[in-house]
Design a protein around this motif. Sequence first.
Motif, PDB file in Angstrom:
ATOM      1  N   VAL A   1      31.256  51.268  32.857  1.00 26.90           N
ATOM      2  CA  VAL A   1      31.812  50.240  31.971  1.00 26.90           C
ATOM      3  C   VAL A   1      32.995  49.554  32.641  1.00 26.90           C
ATOM      4  N   GLY A   2      33.877  50.357  33.241  1.00 27.59           N
ATOM      5  CA  GLY A   2      35.065  49.804  33.884  1.00 27.59           C
ATOM      6  C   GLY A   2      34.733  48.912  35.071  1.00 27.59           C
ATOM      7  N   ALA A   3      33.787  49.342  35.911  1.00 25.13           N
ATOM      8  CA  ALA A   3      33.435  48.567  37.101  1.00 25.13           C
ATOM      9  C   ALA A   3      32.777  47.236  36.736  1.00 25.13           C
ATOM     10  N   ILE A   4      31.871  47.264  35.751  1.00 23.75           N
ATOM     11  CA  ILE A   4      31.201  46.027  35.327  1.00 23.75           C
ATOM     12  C   ILE A   4      32.208  45.072  34.687  1.00 23.75           C
ATOM     13  N   LEU A   5      33.047  45.613  33.814  1.00 21.60           N
ATOM     14  CA  LEU A   5      34.046  44.775  33.145  1.00 21.60           C
ATOM     15  C   LEU A   5      35.038  44.207  34.157  1.00 21.60           C
ATOM     16  N   HIS A   6      35.385  44.994  35.162  1.00 19.46           N
ATOM     17  CA  HIS A   6      36.389  44.528  36.116  1.00 19.46           C
ATOM     18  C   HIS A   6      35.857  43.399  37.001  1.00 19.46           C
ATOM     19  N   ILE A   7      34.625  43.496  37.440  1.00 19.83           N
ATOM     20  CA  ILE A   7      34.092  42.419  38.270  1.00 19.83           C
ATOM     21  C   ILE A   7      33.943  41.141  37.442  1.00 19.83           C
ATOM     22  N   PHE A   8      33.676  41.298  36.129  1.00 22.95           N
ATOM     23  CA  PHE A   8      33.648  40.131  35.246  1.00 22.95           C
ATOM     24  C   PHE A   8      35.032  39.476  35.197  1.00 22.95           C
ATOM     25  N   PHE A   9      36.088  40.276  34.984  1.00 22.87           N
ATOM     26  CA  PHE A   9      37.444  39.734  34.935  1.00 22.87           C
ATOM     27  C   PHE A   9      37.855  39.126  36.281  1.00 22.87           C
ATOM     28  N   THR A  10      37.357  39.685  37.365  1.00 22.24           N
ATOM     29  CA  THR A  10      37.646  39.127  38.683  1.00 22.24           C
ATOM     30  C   THR A  10      37.140  37.695  38.791  1.00 22.24           C
ATOM     31  N   PHE A  11      35.866  37.489  38.475  1.00 24.81           N
ATOM     32  CA  PHE A  11      35.286  36.148  38.571  1.00 24.81           C
ATOM     33  C   PHE A  11      35.876  35.207  37.517  1.00 24.81           C
ATOM     34  N   TYR A  12      36.115  35.731  36.322  1.00 26.13           N
ATOM     35  CA  TYR A  12      36.680  34.904  35.257  1.00 26.13           C
ATOM     36  C   TYR A  12      38.069  34.402  35.639  1.00 26.13           C
ATOM     37  N   THR A  13      38.884  35.295  36.210  1.00 21.41           N
ATOM     38  CA  THR A  13      40.252  34.928  36.575  1.00 21.41           C
ATOM     39  C   THR A  13      40.273  33.938  37.734  1.00 21.41           C
ATOM     40  N   ILE A  14      39.443  34.166  38.753  1.00 25.36           N
ATOM     41  CA  ILE A  14      39.397  33.238  39.886  1.00 25.36           C
ATOM     42  C   ILE A  14      38.945  31.856  39.412  1.00 25.36           C
ATOM     43  N   ARG A  15      37.956  31.819  38.525  1.00 22.07           N
ATOM     44  CA  ARG A  15      37.514  30.535  37.971  1.00 22.07           C
ATOM     45  C   ARG A  15      38.652  29.860  37.217  1.00 22.07           C
ATOM     46  N   PHE A  16      39.413  30.649  36.461  1.00 29.64           N
ATOM     47  CA  PHE A  16      40.557  30.105  35.714  1.00 29.64           C
ATOM     48  C   PHE A  16      41.591  29.522  36.666  1.00 29.64           C
ATOM     49  N   TRP A  17      41.884  30.230  37.759  1.00 31.89           N
ATOM     50  CA  TRP A  17      42.842  29.718  38.742  1.00 31.89           C
ATOM     51  C   TRP A  17      42.363  28.389  39.344  1.00 31.89           C
ATOM     52  N   ILE A  18      41.091  28.335  39.699  1.00 35.29           N
ATOM     53  CA  ILE A  18      40.546  27.141  40.350  1.00 35.29           C
ATOM     54  C   ILE A  18      40.561  25.939  39.406  1.00 35.29           C
ATOM     55  N   ASN A  19      40.262  26.183  38.134  1.00 33.09           N
ATOM     56  CA  ASN A  19      40.147  25.087  37.173  1.00 33.09           C
ATOM     57  C   ASN A  19      41.463  24.692  36.510  1.00 33.09           C
ATOM     58  N   SER A  20      42.540  25.433  36.801  1.00 31.00           N
ATOM     59  CA  SER A  20      43.832  25.150  36.168  1.00 31.00           C
ATOM     60  C   SER A  20      44.762  24.441  37.140  1.00 31.00           C
ATOM     61  N   ASP A  21      45.698  23.714  36.586  1.00 30.66           N
ATOM     62  CA  ASP A  21      46.694  23.010  37.394  1.00 30.66           C
ATOM     63  C   ASP A  21      47.945  23.885  37.515  1.00 30.66           C
ATOM     64  N   PHE A  22      47.886  24.828  38.421  1.00 30.70           N
ATOM     65  CA  PHE A  22      49.012  25.743  38.604  1.00 30.70           C
ATOM     66  C   PHE A  22      50.063  25.143  39.520  1.00 30.70           C
ATOM     67  N   GLU A  23      51.294  25.580  39.304  1.00 25.23           N
ATOM     68  CA  GLU A  23      52.379  25.323  40.231  1.00 25.23           C
ATOM     69  C   GLU A  23      52.763  26.647  40.862  1.00 25.23           C
ATOM     70  N   ILE A  24      53.448  26.588  42.005  1.00 30.35           N
ATOM     71  CA  ILE A  24      53.776  27.815  42.733  1.00 30.35           C
ATOM     72  C   ILE A  24      54.621  28.761  41.883  1.00 30.35           C
ATOM     73  N   VAL A  25      55.433  28.219  40.956  1.00 24.52           N
ATOM     74  CA  VAL A  25      56.293  29.071  40.131  1.00 24.52           C
ATOM     75  C   VAL A  25      55.496  29.882  39.115  1.00 24.52           C
ATOM     76  N   HIS A  26      54.226  29.545  38.911  1.00 20.24           N
ATOM     77  CA  HIS A  26      53.384  30.333  38.014  1.00 20.24           C
ATOM     78  C   HIS A  26      52.913  31.627  38.681  1.00 20.24           C
ATOM     79  N   SER A  27      52.986  31.696  39.987  1.00 19.09           N
ATOM     80  CA  SER A  27      52.496  32.881  40.694  1.00 19.09           C
ATOM     81  C   SER A  27      53.481  34.031  40.531  1.00 19.09           C
ATOM     82  N   ASN A  28      52.939  35.240  40.447  1.00 19.56           N
ATOM     83  CA  ASN A  28      53.762  36.452  40.363  1.00 19.56           C
ATOM     84  C   ASN A  28      52.882  37.643  40.727  1.00 19.56           C
ATOM     85  N   PRO A  29      53.479  38.796  41.006  1.00 18.39           N
ATOM     86  CA  PRO A  29      52.677  39.939  41.461  1.00 18.39           C
ATOM     87  C   PRO A  29      51.619  40.413  40.474  1.00 18.39           C
TER      88      PRO A  29
END
Length: 324
Positions: free
Chosen positions: A119-147
């Motif tokens: 369950v954890g591995a499947i859910l995590h790879i989903f969040f990986t792709f979802y988050t990368i897609r969110f980063w690509i489609n959003s207008d981020f500024e460098i100050v939005h980045s954090n660890p």
Amino acid sequence: MQQESIKAIPSNRLQFFPIMMFATVMGLGGLTLVFERLYATFNFPKIFATTLISITTILFFTLVFTYLLKIIKYKEEVIKELNHPVRINFFAASSISMLILSATYRDYYMEASEMFFYVGAILHIFFTFYTIRFWINSDFEIVHSNPAWFIPIVGNLIVPISGIGFVDSQILIFYFSIGIFFWIILFSIILNRVIFHKSFAAKFMPTMFILIAPPAIGFISYIKLNQTLDFFSQMLFSLAIFFVILLFFMYKNFLKIKFFISWWAFTFPMAAVSLSTILMYDLTRNSFYEILAYILSAMTTIIVLLVTFKTIEHILKKEICIME
């Protein structure tokens, strides 16, 4: 009984129940793994590990139940978190919590360990792709980045630790490759932001400790996959120790920070470097690593206890689960 407990949660408090609460499971789960390894390597009393695994499991399912209730009653608030440049990264803390629980149960209940892993591995790879897609489609500024950006992507390094024996090693290498590749990329972005731009807000300063986790977890993951203490694995371990020393050189940056739930960012990275040091001792039998493992494990325990106490204190004061 469940109905009474649901009624006991004021609707406005449930509405603002943060996804970041799953970081508490990561911290306690990490400490559980530390005491499991201390038992296996240094014959520490087993009661510490068994008690912690019970507490961590209960906490995890309590948080899952509470957040599912939030999804049902306050779907719009969940959508806001999914579209928040910082909070979106903490959805992966739920899947990482499952992977950590998988690792903790491996020596006790293999069926539970396997269930948490899949369950954890499947859910995590989903969040990986979802988050990368969110980063690509959003207008981020460098100050939005954090660890905290490390959590959904570099968190893939935990999958091989939990998954050995459950799936083919090629699948685990796939996860490992994602984690290592994006660790280098994201670290460059974070370093750029820290050096050349405005410093983090006080509430995000604890996330600096997340810098420790990728090389520490990467070291353990690589050893699990490769079964060899080679140059690359020693480099990963050395980088984890470097970041520990660096952050303790910066101790004044953390002394006067007001409590936020982000304090839990102190916990799992310290557990990760403690685990990597215990593993290094297992592989080398060098007494230096034995001493270092004791020191880091003691520090991790103190930090987790302190953050737990402060969290309970602020829950009782009703200063958590409120509108920011």
